[in-house]
Design a protein around this motif. Sequence first.
Motif, PDB file in Angstrom:
ATOM      1  N   GLY A  35      -5.264 -43.251  61.062  1.00  0.00           N
ATOM      2  CA  GLY A  35      -4.550 -44.471  60.718  1.00  0.00           C
ATOM      3  C   GLY A  35      -5.253 -45.756  61.128  1.00  0.00           C
ATOM      4  N   GLU A  36      -6.383 -45.643  61.806  1.00  0.00           N
ATOM      5  CA  GLU A  36      -7.101 -46.831  62.267  1.00  0.00           C
ATOM      6  C   GLU A  36      -8.015 -47.354  61.164  1.00  0.00           C
ATOM      7  N   GLU A  37      -8.064 -48.658  61.016  1.00  0.00           N
ATOM      8  CA  GLU A  37      -8.920 -49.309  60.028  1.00  0.00           C
ATOM      9  C   GLU A  37     -10.261 -49.677  60.669  1.00  0.00           C
ATOM     10  N   PRO A  38     -11.357 -49.612  59.899  1.00  0.00           N
ATOM     11  CA  PRO A  38     -12.655 -50.026  60.450  1.00  0.00           C
ATOM     12  C   PRO A  38     -12.642 -51.459  60.985  1.00  0.00           C
ATOM     13  N   ALA A  39     -11.917 -52.335  60.319  1.00  0.00           N
ATOM     14  CA  ALA A  39     -11.858 -53.726  60.762  1.00  0.00           C
ATOM     15  C   ALA A  39     -11.228 -53.843  62.144  1.00  0.00           C
ATOM     16  N   GLN A  40     -10.202 -53.052  62.395  1.00  0.00           N
ATOM     17  CA  GLN A  40      -9.563 -53.077  63.709  1.00  0.00           C
ATOM     18  C   GLN A  40     -10.537 -52.596  64.777  1.00  0.00           C
ATOM     19  N   LYS A  41     -11.263 -51.542  64.471  1.00  0.00           N
ATOM     20  CA  LYS A  41     -12.225 -50.984  65.426  1.00  0.00           C
ATOM     21  C   LYS A  41     -13.271 -52.034  65.787  1.00  0.00           C
ATOM     22  N   GLN A  42     -13.841 -52.680  64.781  1.00  0.00           N
ATOM     23  CA  GLN A  42     -14.878 -53.679  65.045  1.00  0.00           C
ATOM     24  C   GLN A  42     -14.301 -54.877  65.783  1.00  0.00           C
ATOM     25  N   ALA A  43     -13.130 -55.309  65.389  1.00  0.00           N
ATOM     26  CA  ALA A  43     -12.552 -56.504  65.997  1.00  0.00           C
ATOM     27  C   ALA A  43     -12.195 -56.295  67.459  1.00  0.00           C
ATOM     28  N   TYR A  44     -11.787 -55.098  67.823  1.00  0.00           N
ATOM     29  CA  TYR A  44     -11.303 -54.872  69.180  1.00  0.00           C
ATOM     30  C   TYR A  44     -12.273 -54.112  70.074  1.00  0.00           C
ATOM     31  N   ASN A  45     -13.322 -53.528  69.524  1.00  0.00           N
ATOM     32  CA  ASN A  45     -14.239 -52.738  70.344  1.00  0.00           C
ATOM     33  C   ASN A  45     -15.608 -53.368  70.480  1.00  0.00           C
ATOM     34  N   SER A  46     -15.699 -54.668  70.389  1.00  0.00           N
ATOM     35  CA  SER A  46     -16.985 -55.310  70.599  1.00  0.00           C
ATOM     36  C   SER A  46     -16.768 -56.628  71.308  1.00  0.00           C
ATOM     37  N   ILE A  47     -17.837 -57.125  71.901  1.00  0.00           N
ATOM     38  CA  ILE A  47     -17.756 -58.423  72.555  1.00  0.00           C
ATOM     39  C   ILE A  47     -17.974 -59.545  71.565  1.00  0.00           C
ATOM     40  N   GLN A  48     -18.303 -59.220  70.325  1.00  0.00           N
ATOM     41  CA  GLN A  48     -18.700 -60.260  69.396  1.00  0.00           C
ATOM     42  C   GLN A  48     -17.605 -61.259  69.053  1.00  0.00           C
ATOM     43  N   PRO A  49     -16.395 -60.848  68.648  1.00  0.00           N
ATOM     44  CA  PRO A  49     -15.420 -61.892  68.342  1.00  0.00           C
ATOM     45  C   PRO A  49     -15.168 -62.756  69.569  1.00  0.00           C
ATOM     46  N   GLY A  50     -15.451 -64.020  69.438  1.00  0.00           N
ATOM     47  CA  GLY A  50     -15.288 -64.926  70.563  1.00  0.00           C
ATOM     48  C   GLY A  50     -16.526 -65.039  71.427  1.00  0.00           C
ATOM     49  N   GLY A  51     -17.474 -64.131  71.239  1.00  0.00           N
ATOM     50  CA  GLY A  51     -18.669 -64.160  72.063  1.00  0.00           C
ATOM     51  C   GLY A  51     -19.881 -64.694  71.344  1.00  0.00           C
ATOM     52  N   CYS A  52     -19.982 -64.452  70.083  1.00  0.00           N
ATOM     53  CA  CYS A  52     -21.085 -64.984  69.288  1.00  0.00           C
ATOM     54  C   CYS A  52     -20.717 -64.838  67.821  1.00  0.00           C
ATOM     55  N   LEU A  53     -21.568 -65.319  66.960  1.00  0.00           N
ATOM     56  CA  LEU A  53     -21.300 -65.224  65.533  1.00  0.00           C
ATOM     57  C   LEU A  53     -21.395 -63.763  65.117  1.00  0.00           C
ATOM     58  N   ALA A  54     -20.291 -63.190  64.764  1.00  0.00           N
ATOM     59  CA  ALA A  54     -20.224 -61.762  64.483  1.00  0.00           C
ATOM     60  C   ALA A  54     -21.022 -61.400  63.235  1.00  0.00           C
ATOM     61  N   THR A  81     -16.813 -56.580  54.699  1.00  0.00           N
ATOM     62  CA  THR A  81     -16.587 -58.004  54.924  1.00  0.00           C
ATOM     63  C   THR A  81     -15.146 -58.380  54.597  1.00  0.00           C
ATOM     64  N   ASP A  82     -14.639 -57.892  53.478  1.00  0.00           N
ATOM     65  CA  ASP A  82     -13.254 -58.192  53.102  1.00  0.00           C
ATOM     66  C   ASP A  82     -12.270 -57.701  54.155  1.00  0.00           C
ATOM     67  N   ARG A  83     -12.540 -56.549  54.718  1.00  0.00           N
ATOM     68  CA  ARG A  83     -11.625 -55.998  55.720  1.00  0.00           C
ATOM     69  C   ARG A  83     -11.732 -56.701  57.071  1.00  0.00           C
ATOM     70  N   LEU A  84     -12.924 -57.168  57.407  1.00  0.00           N
ATOM     71  CA  LEU A  84     -13.121 -57.762  58.726  1.00  0.00           C
ATOM     72  C   LEU A  84     -12.763 -59.243  58.792  1.00  0.00           C
ATOM     73  N   MET A  85     -12.902 -59.960  57.699  1.00  0.00           N
ATOM     74  CA  MET A  85     -12.691 -61.405  57.734  1.00  0.00           C
ATOM     75  C   MET A  85     -11.311 -61.823  58.248  1.00  0.00           C
ATOM     76  N   PRO A  86     -10.236 -61.079  57.989  1.00  0.00           N
ATOM     77  CA  PRO A  86      -8.951 -61.507  58.555  1.00  0.00           C
ATOM     78  C   PRO A  86      -8.931 -61.532  60.088  1.00  0.00           C
ATOM     79  N   TYR A  87      -9.829 -60.796  60.722  1.00  0.00           N
ATOM     80  CA  TYR A  87      -9.864 -60.748  62.181  1.00  0.00           C
ATOM     81  C   TYR A  87     -10.838 -61.765  62.772  1.00  0.00           C
ATOM     82  N   TYR A  88     -11.621 -62.401  61.915  1.00  0.00           N
ATOM     83  CA  TYR A  88     -12.655 -63.318  62.387  1.00  0.00           C
ATOM     84  C   TYR A  88     -12.061 -64.678  62.728  1.00  0.00           C
ATOM     85  N   TYR A  89     -12.546 -65.255  63.793  1.00  0.00           N
ATOM     86  CA  TYR A  89     -12.212 -66.634  64.110  1.00  0.00           C
ATOM     87  C   TYR A  89     -13.442 -67.285  64.723  1.00  0.00           C
ATOM     88  N   GLU A  90     -13.539 -68.573  64.545  1.00  0.00           N
ATOM     89  CA  GLU A  90     -14.660 -69.304  65.106  1.00  0.00           C
ATOM     90  C   GLU A  90     -14.242 -69.800  66.483  1.00  0.00           C
TER      91      GLU A  90
END
Length: 161
Positions: A35-54, A81-90
């Motif tokens: 039930g887990e989405e790839p976007a959720q995995k990337q958004a929550y299992n890396s230091i990138q969101p908030g740490g550098c330009l993902a 990209t379509d799946r991950l962009m909703p989790y992206y913030y600058e």
Amino acid sequence: MLYSFEGFMMAHRGEENVDWRWRDDGLWEVILKEGEEPAQKQAYNSIQPGGCLAWWSDHPKVREFSRKMYSDRPDNYSDMTDRLMPYYYEPYPLVFMNEEDSKNLAIITGDLNTYVHDMMVRFITGDVSIEAEWDNYVSTIHQLGMEELLRLYQKAYDDLK
């Protein structure tokens, strides 16, 4: 460990054989729980969101790099990209400073970055005790101009509005 390839993968992809695994072809793939989405995995299992330009950022240079990197799976890039962009913030926008502020920032960051990086290594390696030296560390970064650095960045941010 963070200064090794394994540390890089841990910081950017998560734990090996838990969050990702190597494939037989030498590439890696994400391990998803039911039930887990790839976007959720990337958004929550890396230091990138908030740490550098993902790597899935909308920034044109990052998109160009990612297209080349994932050229063997062109359909996957757009879907990813379509799946991950909703989790992206600058976390902090690109700001510009006038010449005087830029010069001041360069002076401050030269000494400050050298000290911070040196102390980070000393804390990590155990050469210096974090508990015993923390107050001195904080005092020193303030003496090296931390307040002025924050003021310059705040001013640049406020000038965007």
